[in-house]
Design a protein around this motif. Structure first.
Motif, mmCIF file in Angstrom:
data_model
loop_
_atom_site.group_PDB
_atom_site.id
_atom_site.type_symbol
_atom_site.label_atom_id
_atom_site.label_comp_id
_atom_site.label_asym_id
_atom_site.label_seq_id
_atom_site.Cartn_x
_atom_site.Cartn_y
_atom_site.Cartn_z
ATOM 1 N N ASN A 40 3.120 -19.117 5.183
ATOM 2 C CA ASN A 40 2.071 -19.907 5.835
ATOM 3 C C ASN A 40 1.002 -20.354 4.839
ATOM 4 O OD1 ASN A 40 3.371 -19.505 8.266
ATOM 5 N ND2 ASN A 40 2.104 -17.795 8.897
ATOM 6 N N GLY A 41 0.894 -19.644 3.706
ATOM 7 C CA GLY A 41 -0.104 -19.985 2.693
ATOM 8 C C GLY A 41 0.394 -20.987 1.671
ATOM 9 N N ARG A 72 4.506 -19.887 15.901
ATOM 10 C CA ARG A 72 3.229 -19.174 15.759
ATOM 11 C C ARG A 72 2.075 -19.951 16.389
ATOM 12 N NH1 ARG A 72 -1.301 -18.359 12.769
ATOM 13 N NH2 ARG A 72 -1.901 -16.159 12.657
ATOM 14 N N THR A 73 2.037 -21.263 16.169
ATOM 15 C CA THR A 73 0.929 -22.062 16.706
ATOM 16 C C THR A 73 0.861 -21.943 18.227
ATOM 17 O OG1 THR A 73 0.974 -23.625 14.883
ATOM 18 C CG2 THR A 73 0.009 -24.409 16.936
ATOM 19 N N GLU A 94 -2.225 -7.999 3.232
ATOM 20 C CA GLU A 94 -2.909 -9.279 3.010
ATOM 21 C C GLU A 94 -3.236 -9.466 1.522
ATOM 22 O OE1 GLU A 94 -7.089 -9.505 3.897
ATOM 23 O OE2 GLU A 94 -6.751 -11.246 5.172
ATOM 24 N N LEU A 146 2.679 -14.461 5.625
ATOM 25 C CA LEU A 146 1.423 -14.889 5.005
ATOM 26 C C LEU A 146 1.695 -15.743 3.768
ATOM 27 C CD1 LEU A 146 -0.802 -11.665 5.340
ATOM 28 C CD2 LEU A 146 -0.975 -13.791 6.655
ATOM 29 N N VAL A 183 -0.378 -18.445 19.237
ATOM 30 C CA VAL A 183 -1.817 -18.285 18.986
ATOM 31 C C VAL A 183 -2.607 -19.005 20.075
ATOM 32 C CG1 VAL A 183 -3.702 -18.886 17.408
ATOM 33 C CG2 VAL A 183 -1.581 -17.917 16.496
ATOM 34 N N SER A 237 -3.604 -10.171 16.058
ATOM 35 C CA SER A 237 -2.992 -10.928 14.966
ATOM 36 C C SER A 237 -1.620 -11.393 15.435
ATOM 37 C CB SER A 237 -2.847 -10.060 13.718
ATOM 38 O OG SER A 237 -1.930 -9.014 13.952
ATOM 39 N N THR A 256 5.778 -17.542 11.906
ATOM 40 C CA THR A 256 5.638 -18.889 11.346
ATOM 41 C C THR A 256 5.932 -19.903 12.449
ATOM 42 O OG1 THR A 256 7.944 -19.280 10.748
ATOM 43 C CG2 THR A 256 6.617 -18.011 9.168
ATOM 44 N N PRO A 298 -7.577 -14.039 14.468
ATOM 45 C CA PRO A 298 -7.760 -14.333 13.039
ATOM 46 C C PRO A 298 -6.407 -14.542 12.348
ATOM 47 C CG PRO A 298 -9.096 -12.467 13.741
ATOM 48 C CD PRO A 298 -8.109 -12.742 14.840
ATOM 49 N N PRO A 299 -6.426 -15.000 11.087
ATOM 50 C CA PRO A 299 -5.169 -15.429 10.465
ATOM 51 C C PRO A 299 -4.223 -14.318 9.997
ATOM 52 C CG PRO A 299 -7.055 -15.875 9.025
ATOM 53 C CD PRO A 299 -7.608 -15.406 10.327
ATOM 54 N N SER A 300 -4.666 -13.077 9.981
ATOM 55 C CA SER A 300 -3.767 -12.003 9.545
ATOM 56 C C SER A 300 -4.150 -10.716 10.258
ATOM 57 C CB SER A 300 -3.894 -11.782 8.021
ATOM 58 O OG SER A 300 -5.184 -11.265 7.730
#
Lengths: 498, 67
Positions: A215-216, A460-461, A305, A212, A464, A449, A453, A475-477
């Motif tokens: 990715n953030g 990850r993309t 989170e 997180l 997903v 979830s 990365t 969702p993102p987390s």
């Protein structure tokens, strides 16, 4: 009439992951109903017997022998399966590492001689032998990451005391994740390097927070795993305190995230007293802990989170709450990551939902009291992994639970995790998606979830996208997925009307 | 009882691990060594077999005798 055929390879050893991969290859052969390749320990022989694949020859195996156990449609196919297993086993062992190919060293001492400058032993042998190997590594002056579980508390204390006396970092036992100097070790993700250091008692907790943060837009300097019992009264946070010393002195680390389930109170006081002397900002994430008396340089993150958001300098998310009463349908959470399961329980409980779990946190009931409650299962718990691979390595071990939830008349929402990174299965999302796509129309909503990365081997993309193509919300987390599951519970059609 | 917090300078072996990055002796799951080698990290995999014919108690005794 099926045929059970066994072959015993005396004095042959392969690790459990290698054996699992060979078993999978043999099981996919035409006419093979079941296959088990295991070392002949008494526990493994019981597992083979329970699976109906143990024959008289297999029963003669000792713990140092490899058993190839097949159940096939007929004798010819059983023999062909044994022959294929023998062919795979006869492949020459690879050498690994830099430098010219050479015979693999048989002992830790000769390995140290082969790698001048070695500074870390990564130990993942079966638990009964793990403490002995880790102690040899400490005696050789190596820092240790002890991945193995089933190491006694007495052995853990002895190993950590020895390491402290020698000025060595002892990560684990049961340390699933570490990132040192940007290098992922065991089950870890390819995260961006940066100025946030992590000290974590939990592997998937480190994975979720590091991903997180990365990715953030942030980055990780080092992530040091301590093992799940480090903050117990008996161990007394030996590794956590060493890690705080290290990250305090590390010029690349600007702030520290500390992740654990709530520690023993006296240990929490000791650790927080040490935190108060740190020159760095510390985000304390003792999942589910209340009323922490934090020093001025520390902030508390209730969830993984929250901890990541605090590290990124962002506001924490608003806790989930019920906008209206839920329909009668239940949430079935099926997790491979223990700390992700804990975080989900905390969020559900804080939303006012009654939760039961096989690994209950404060506010949850034990799984024996699941009736009428939402359920969160940690399928990586020891009770589910005896003689079987962890669901992060082999997602198929979660299949029966997912199928049961999808077919359960009381299930309104299925909540899953999907953990990527080194060590994990190469395509966990593809596995889940194929399972979900095979179900009949209708049925529960599915939320998942993805911890990982885009630099991870699985991306990850891509993972997903694969889940979303199967109709799964992502969702993102893990925390956001759990909040979404709470929302869906209030919207769900009561199962009896489906 | 928990040890006293140190707060002092960390010891050299552990500090060097963080400063230099890991140079790994892998004992156990070979896949860990394979993944490190794939990232061009220095790693040597030990061809470990359970000592003492797979008897953990005997293995522990042997290790004590040899150190």
């Amino acid at each position: 009439m099926s045929t059970v055929l066994n072959e015993v390879r005396r004095g042959t050893y392969l690790d459990s992951v290698a054996l699992m991969r060979i078993s999978g290859a043999i099981r996919s052969m035409d006419g093979v109903d079941e296959c088990g390749l295991m070392m002949g320990t008494p526990a493994n022989l019981r597992i083979l017997a329970d699976a109906g694949v143990l024959a008289a020859e297999g029963e003669t195996a000792g713990p140092g022998d490899l058993v190839i156990a097949i159940r096939a449609r007929d004798a010819a196919r059983a023999a062909a399966a044994i022959a294929e297993a023998a062919r795979i086993l006869s492949r020459p062992k690879r050498t690994s590492g830099s430098g010219p190919a050479a015979v693999m060293p048989r002992t830790l001492r000769s390995a140290v001689a082969a790698l001048p400058g070695a500074n870390l032993a990564l130990v993942s042998v079966p638990g009964a032998f793990a403490a002995t190997e880790a102690m040899k590594a400490l005696a050789a002056g190596l820092n240790v990451l002890l991945f193995s579980d089933n190491v006694s508390l007495d052995d853990e204390i002895a190993l950590k005391a020895e390491a402290r006396a020698r000025g060595i970092l002892m990560m684990g036992p049961d340390c699933g994740t570490a990132i040192i100097g940007g290098v992922p070790l065991a089950f870890a993700n390819a995260v961006t390097r940066g100025d946030t250091g992590i000290i974590g008692a939990s592997g998937t907790g480190i994975q979720e927070v590091s991903c997180l943060v990365s990715n953030g837009g942030g980055g990780i300097s080092h992530a040091i795993g301590t093992g799940g019992r480090d903050l117990s009264r008996e161990v007394g946070a030996i590794t956590t305190l060493t890690a705080l010393d290290l990250l305090d002195a590390d010029p690349a680390t600007r702030q520290i995230v500390l992740i654990s389930k709530p520690p023993a109170p006296e240990v929490a006081r000791t650790v927080l007293a040490r935190v108060s002397r740190s020159p760095k900002r510390v985000v304390v994430c003792f999942i589910g802990a209340k009323d922490l008396d934090l020093p001025p340089n520390a902030v508390a993150g209730a969830t993984l989170e929250d901890a990541a958001n605090l590290a990124l300098g962002r506001p924490v998310a608003t806790p989930a709450s019920l906008s209206r009463p839920t329909a009668s349908g239940k949430l079935h959470g099926l997790f491979s990551g223990g700390t992700l399961a804990a975080e989900a329980q905390l969020i559900l409980s804080r939303a006012g939902l009654a939760v039961a779990s096989n690994a209950p946190v404060a506010g949850s009931a034990p799984i024996a009291e699941a009736h009428g409650r939402h359920t969160i299962l940690d399928l990586g718990d020891d009770a589910y992994t005896i003689g079987r691979p962890h669901p992060m390595i082999e997602p198929a071990v979660r299949d029966a639970h997912i199928r049961a939830a999808l077919e359960s008349p009381d299930c309104a929402v299925v909540l899953l995790d999907c953990v990527l990174g080194y060590g994990s299965h190469p395509d966990p999302a593809g596995h889940i998606a194929r399972l979900v796509e095979a179900r009949p129309p209708g049925g529960p909503r599915i939320v998942a979830s993805v911890t990982g990365t885009d630099a991870d081997p699985q991306s990850r993309t891509l993972q997903v996208e694969r889940l979303r193509a199967a109709g799964i919300e992502v969702p993102p987390s893990n925390a956001a997925a759990t909040r979404r599951a709470v929302e869906l519970l209030t919207q769900a059609t009561p199962p009896e009307r489906r | 009882m928990p040890p006293e917090p140190t707060g002092g300078p960390p010891a050299e072996a552990a500090t060097r691990l963080l400063a230099d990055g890991p140079s790994v002796i892998n004992v156990g799951l070979e896949s860990f060594a394979t993944e490190l080698a794939g990232q061009d990290r220095p790693v040597v995999h030990v061809d470990w077999v359970p000592p003492a014919g797979g008897d953990p108690r005997l293995a522990r005794l042997l290790a004590k005798l040899l150190t």
